[in-house]
Design a protein around this motif. Structure first.
Motif, PDB file in Angstrom:
ATOM      1  N   ALA A  64      46.647  39.605  31.009  1.00 11.03           N
ATOM      2  CA  ALA A  64      46.684  40.303  32.300  1.00 11.03           C
ATOM      3  C   ALA A  64      47.817  41.326  32.354  1.00 11.03           C
ATOM      4  CB  ALA A  64      46.841  39.293  33.434  1.00 11.03           C
TER       5      ALA A  64
ATOM      6  N   ASN B 241      42.017  47.009  30.836  1.00 11.29           N
ATOM      7  CA  ASN B 241      41.610  45.609  31.027  1.00 11.29           C
ATOM      8  C   ASN B 241      40.522  45.499  32.085  1.00 11.29           C
ATOM      9  OD1 ASN B 241      43.600  44.729  29.272  1.00 11.29           O
ATOM     10  ND2 ASN B 241      44.484  43.269  30.717  1.00 11.29           N
TER      11      ASN B 241
ATOM     12  N   THR C 141      42.250  41.401  36.507  1.00  8.03           N
ATOM     13  CA  THR C 141      42.528  39.984  36.271  1.00  8.03           C
ATOM     14  C   THR C 141      43.592  39.467  37.231  1.00  8.03           C
ATOM     15  OG1 THR C 141      42.029  40.271  33.912  1.00  8.03           O
ATOM     16  CG2 THR C 141      43.240  38.289  34.533  1.00  8.03           C
ATOM     17  N   ARG C 142      43.338  38.280  37.777  1.00 15.95           N
ATOM     18  CA  ARG C 142      44.328  37.602  38.628  1.00 15.95           C
ATOM     19  C   ARG C 142      44.823  36.354  37.912  1.00 15.95           C
ATOM     20  NH1 ARG C 142      40.976  40.089  42.291  1.00 15.95           N
ATOM     21  NH2 ARG C 142      42.045  41.091  44.046  1.00 15.95           N
TER      22      ARG C 142
ATOM     23  N   ILE D  11      42.880  31.963  34.910  1.00 15.81           N
ATOM     24  CA  ILE D  11      42.835  33.337  35.415  1.00 15.81           C
ATOM     25  C   ILE D  11      41.470  33.549  36.038  1.00 15.81           C
ATOM     26  CG2 ILE D  11      44.451  34.250  33.695  1.00 15.81           C
ATOM     27  CD1 ILE D  11      41.867  35.433  32.299  1.00 15.81           C
TER      28      ILE D  11
ATOM     29  N   GLN E  72      38.517  36.703  37.200  1.00 17.63           N
ATOM     30  CA  GLN E  72      38.092  38.091  37.037  1.00 17.63           C
ATOM     31  C   GLN E  72      36.804  38.315  37.826  1.00 17.63           C
ATOM     32  OE1 GLN E  72      37.670  37.965  32.751  1.00 17.63           O
ATOM     33  NE2 GLN E  72      39.690  38.847  32.396  1.00 17.63           N
TER      34      GLN E  72
END
Length: 474
Positions: A326, A344, A347-348, A405, A407
């Motif tokens: 991320a 990318n 993303t978290r 994560i 997404q």
């Protein structure tokens, strides 16, 4: 191609909204002229060939079968020169930044001091290796072989899904898929200028020779495999054959006098570079897992003394962690002062309270992945999950948020694929392979994986996916 309709997905062959490439036009006309029965006969011939030649992999979760073939779809995926230029330069940029990041976190740790990446995310990461702190590797190259997973969204933009910097697999299928295309679809390739993939073994061997201890004129390279029951054993055999070097297991090597030796029929022979396909924990029972039967006792100490080179370097797992992923755009900016050529996917990181709250509130819309898993295991695809699955995953997230994560659910591009009911759109991704010694070279093409089941976005072979030949136009 009759009846082929990609719907709302971006199709790699039709390319809506983009200038049509003349080679693609020619290829589509040739495909359209082939009766579906001819395609099915060729597909059956390809499947027999794969079985006869032992081109297989293992699914550990399947107790009924040791080996199975990776399904091969004979309609190729085509990449134009302009597209390849972006992919190639983006992969080289990414590998360069990954190696700079790894050097830094095992030396000055400037990126941590400057709070670009949270220190705990690195220093408490399972992939971070204390034995690497202060240890220099040739050319500051830690990631000698990198597989970068790339997808294409609904606009046709390329995005990186993840980095594979430890022991990435799949390159054998890139080369074997080309050989298969030449056997069963050679008429499609007539007069087309498609870049070759056969120099991978030579390039890999050259990189392995470059990192060997200095002063060795003809270094002995070996491929270190866990053995025949490993899921990628076919590839280990392939790589040793392509490089023209021995394939060894841990029991074939020993450390004596501070050097690494290979047992041969004529006695011990010194080994200078090990391309290892064994995880860090199993490489050396003295340094890591004391119960490992796969590694070589004393290997890490011999490496640290400069008697042997190991690729990929130990401790690279921290760089392909999904949480570190991320931060890759910031890592590229920090070390190279450049924007990421290949962005990318948004993303978290669920370890962050705001990201966790958003993920829990939008779980039904998101893809959620455990940071330490690979192969498509342990992930949740929210739009395809049942209420029970969502509830179960919500509990997992709350119990261990730092392990996940999230997404957005991407509208992955599709490619025409031969299915039971004809040629249909199926989702695909791409894994180009970069080889780095002193410099980085990217194999023209890569492994195109295809989700063979209708509607699924999971392309991993362990989850029922297949592969296609990838044609990069010259």
């Amino acid at each position: 191609m009759q009846g082929y309709e990609p719907g709302a997905w971006f199709c790699e062959m039709l390319r809506p909204g983009q200038p049509q490439h003349p080679t693609l036009t020619l290829l589509m006309s040739r495909l359209a002229a082939l009766p579906i029965e001819s395609l099915r006969q060729r597909a059956a011939a390809a499947e027999r060939d794969l079985l006869d030649r032992g081109i297989t992999f293992t699914v550990y979760s399947d107790a009924t079968a040791i080996d199975r073939i990776l399904p091969f779809d004979l309609i190729p995926r085509v990449i134009t020169p302009a597209e390849w230029q972006q992919i190639e330069t983006g992969v080289v940029q990414r590998v360069r930044a990954l190696n700079m990041f790894l050097y830094d976190i095992y030396h000055e740790r400037k990126i941590l001091a400057d709070k670009i990446v949270p220190a705990d995310l690195v220093l408490k990461n399972a992939g971070y290796c204390q034995a690497m702190v202060g240890f220099d590797v040739p050319f500051n190259t830690y990631v000698h072989v990198c597989g970068t997973d790339i997808v294409r969204d609904e606009t046709g933009a390329f995005r990186v899904l993840e980095d594979n910097a430890r022991t990435p697999s799949g390159v054998a299928y890139v080369v074997e898929n080309r050989h298969m295309s030449l056997r069963v679809m050679s008429d499609l390739m007539t007069s087309l200028r498609v870049r070759g993939v056969d120099e991978y073994g030579l390039r890999l061997h050259n990189a392995m020779a470059e990192i060997a201890p200095p002063g060795v004129e003809d270094p002995q390279v070996v491929v270190l495999s866990p053995g025949i029951f490993n899921s990628a054993y076919f590839e280990h055999v392939f790589l040793a054959r392509e490089m023209g070097v021995p394939l060894v297991e841990g029991r074939d090597l020993c450390v004596e006098g501070g050097k690494v030796w290979m047992r041969t029929t004529s006695g011990l022979a010194q080994v200078h570079t090990i391309y290892r396909r064994i995880g860090d924990d199993f490489l050396d029972p003295d340094a890591f897992n004391p119960d490992s039967m796969l590694g070589v006792r004393g290997l890490i100490e011999a490496w640290r003394r400069g008697a042997v080179a190991i690729a990929n370097a130990v401790g690279t797992g921290v760089a392909d962690d999904k949480a570190i992923y991320a931060y890759m755009p910031r890592i590229i900016q920090y070390y190279l002062s450049e924007e990421a050529i290949l962005p990318n996917v948004d993303t978290r990181i669920c370890a962050e309270p705001d990201a966790l709250a958003y993920t829990l509130d939008h779980l039904h819309e998101l893809v959620v992945k455990p940071v330490a898993e690979s192969g498509g295991y342990g992930l949740l695809i929210g739009p395809h999950a049942s209420k029970a699955q969502l509830a179960e995953f919500r509990a997992l997230l709350k119990a261990d948020p730092s392990n996940y994560i999230s997404q957005p659910t991407l509208k992955l591009s599709v490619s025409p694929t031969l299915c039971e009911d004809g040629v249909r759109p199926r989702h695909i991704d791409l894994r180009p392979f970069a080889v780095t010694g002193r410099d980085t070279w990217v194999l023209p093409g890569g492994l195109t994986r295809v989700a063979l089941r209708a509607g699924t976005l999971v392309v991993n072979s362990s989850q029922g996916g297949g592969s296609k030949d990838t044609w990069v136009l010259a």
